[in-house]
Design a protein around this motif. Structure first.
Motif, short mmCIF file in Angstrom:
data_model
loop_
_atom_site.label_atom_id
_atom_site.label_comp_id
_atom_site.label_asym_id
_atom_site.label_seq_id
_atom_site.Cartn_x
_atom_site.Cartn_y
_atom_site.Cartn_z
N GLY A 42 0.60 -0.98 -0.23
CA GLY A 42 0.41 0.09 0.25
C GLY A 42 0.69 1.30 0.06
N VAL A 43 1.81 0.90 0.17
CA VAL A 43 3.19 1.73 0.60
C VAL A 43 2.96 2.70 -1.01
CG1 VAL A 43 5.40 3.29 0.94
CG2 VAL A 43 4.04 1.33 2.42
N VAL B 154 -4.26 12.41 1.57
CA VAL B 154 -4.85 11.10 2.22
C VAL B 154 -3.35 11.26 2.97
CG1 VAL B 154 -4.92 9.30 0.58
CG2 VAL B 154 -6.49 11.20 0.19
N ALA B 155 -3.56 10.49 3.24
CA ALA B 155 -2.48 9.40 4.47
C ALA B 155 -2.72 8.05 4.42
CB ALA B 155 -2.53 10.29 6.11
N LEU B 156 -1.70 7.58 4.64
CA LEU B 156 -1.24 6.02 5.03
C LEU B 156 -1.28 5.81 6.12
CD1 LEU B 156 -1.43 2.69 3.43
CD2 LEU B 156 0.65 3.33 3.69
N VAL B 157 -2.59 5.60 7.13
CA VAL B 157 -2.79 4.70 8.15
C VAL B 157 -1.95 3.34 8.37
CG1 VAL B 157 -3.41 4.54 9.77
CG2 VAL B 157 -4.79 6.84 8.60
N TRP C 189 5.08 -7.45 7.43
CA TRP C 189 5.13 -6.28 6.89
C TRP C 189 4.96 -5.11 6.62
CZ3 TRP C 189 6.39 -9.80 3.07
CH2 TRP C 189 6.05 -10.17 2.01
N GLY C 190 4.96 -4.63 7.23
CA GLY C 190 4.35 -3.23 6.73
C GLY C 190 4.26 -2.68 7.86
N LEU C 191 2.95 -0.91 6.92
CA LEU C 191 3.01 0.63 7.84
C LEU C 191 2.38 0.01 8.60
CD1 LEU C 191 4.66 2.92 8.16
CD2 LEU C 191 2.59 3.68 6.56
#
Length: 271
Positions: free
Chosen positions: A169-170, A178-181, A200-202
C-alpha cells in the motif's frame, strides 16, 4: 554483493552478516517446543524448573515469574485471563532472557550480535533443559526476528529503502489530504521441511504485531520474520542450536533480499 540487493530471497549457502550499528532489530527470539512431560506437570514443575535455574544461574541470575495471557472470545467480546505459569531468567544487564513454560523454552534478546553467538547461547540454555527436564524430542524449533523502523525521516523514504515488490500500500499514489495509516502484507513459504513466515508493513502509533513488545511512540514500518521447522527431532542441544543457526541464516537472506543498500547505509552498514 555487499553494495547491492540480494538477487534471491532463498539460498542454500548462508550469506555473511553485515553489522548494523543502529540496527532496527528490536528483538531476536528462538523457541523450542517439546511434548507435555511428567517432569513439567503441575505437581513437579516447580522442582524441575528449580534445577534448570541452578544450571543457568551464572549467565541468568535474575529470576521472575508471570503467566501466559489466555485470549477468549465471548459474546461480550475478547477477554484476557491468566494462563500457565512462566519462569523468566535474565542476564545481569537484562538484555538476554530465558523463558521456561510447561512445553517450551525460549531465548530472546535485544542485544543481538550474530547468528553464531545466538546459536551458542541457545545451545547452553538447551543443555540445561536437556539435563534436567530431559525431553525425549523437540517438535518445533523457530527463530524470529522483529525489525522496526520508527524514524519519521526514514518512513518518508521507504521507496528507497526496500524493494518495490515489498511496498504494498505504500506504493499507492496519495494526493494531498490522503494519509496512509496502516498497510500489512503476510507470506508463508515452505522450503523443504522448513517454513518462513514473513509479515511487513506500516503500523500506526501504539500498534504492534506482537503484544509482548512495547509499542512504538509514532508510526512504524515493521518486518517480522519467523523461520521454523515442525519436524520432530532428538532433543540434542548442539544439533538443535545448529538447526537454529541455519534457520537464522534463511531469515537473514530474506531480510537482505528485501532491503536496499540505502537501508543498510541508514542503519550504519558499511557499503
Amino acid at each position: 554483493m555487499a553494495d547491492d540487493m540480494m538477487s534471491e530471497p532463498f539460498g542454500a549457502v548462508p550469506i555473511a552478516e553485515m553489522p548494523l550499528p543502529r540496527s532496527p532489530l528490536v528483538r531476536a527470539l528462538a523457541q523450542v517446543r517439546f511434548p507435555r512431560l511428567v517432569a513439567m506437570s503441575p505437581q513437579n514443575i516447580e522442582t524441575t524448573v528449580g534445577f534448570v535455574v541452578e544450571k543457568l544461574k551464572d549467565d541468568y541470575p535474575i529470576l521472575g515469574e508471570q503467566r501466559e495471557a489466555q485470549v477468549t472470545l465471548t459474546p461480550e467480546g475478547v477477554t484476557q485471563t491468566p494462563g500457565a505459569r512462566l519462569w523468566q531468567l535474565r542476564s545481569p544487564d537484562e538484555s538476554w532472557q530465558v523463558t521456561i513454560g510447561e512445553t517450551f523454552v525460549s531465548l530472546d534478546t535485544k542485544a543481538y550480535s550474530s547468528r553464531a553467538d545466538f546459536a551458542q547461547r541457545l545451545a547452553t540454555v538447551l543443555s540445561g533443559i536437556a539435563e534436567t527436564v530431559a525431553p525425549p524430542f523437540a517438535d518445533r524449533l523457530g527463530v524470529r526476528y522483529t525489525n522496526r523502523v520508527e524514524d519519521s525521516s526514514l518512513l518518508l523514504r521507504l521507496e528507497e529503502l526496500v524493494r518495490p515488490e515489498i511496498l504494498g500500500g505504500v506504493a499507492v499514489p496519495r494526493p494531498e489530504g490522503v494519509a496512509l495509516v496502516h498497510t500489512m502484507s503476510e507470506s508463508l513459504y515452505s522450503v523443504g521441511s522448513r517454513m518462513l513466515h514473513a509479515q511487513w508493513g506500516l503500523l500506526p502509533a501504539g500498534v504492534v504485531l506482537d503484544p509482548t513488545l512495547p509499542p512504538a511512540v509514532g508510526p512504524s514500518w515493521v518486518l517480522d520474520l519467523d523461520s521454523f521447522t515442525q519436524v520432530r527431532s532428538s532433543f540434542d542441544a548442539a544439533e538443535l542450536a545448529s538447526v537454529a543457526e541455519e534457520l537464522a541464516g534463511a531469515a537473514y537472506q530474506y531480510f537482505r533480499w528485501i532491503v536496499t543498500a540505502e537501508f543498510l547505509k541508514a542503519f550504519g552498514g558499511e557499503i
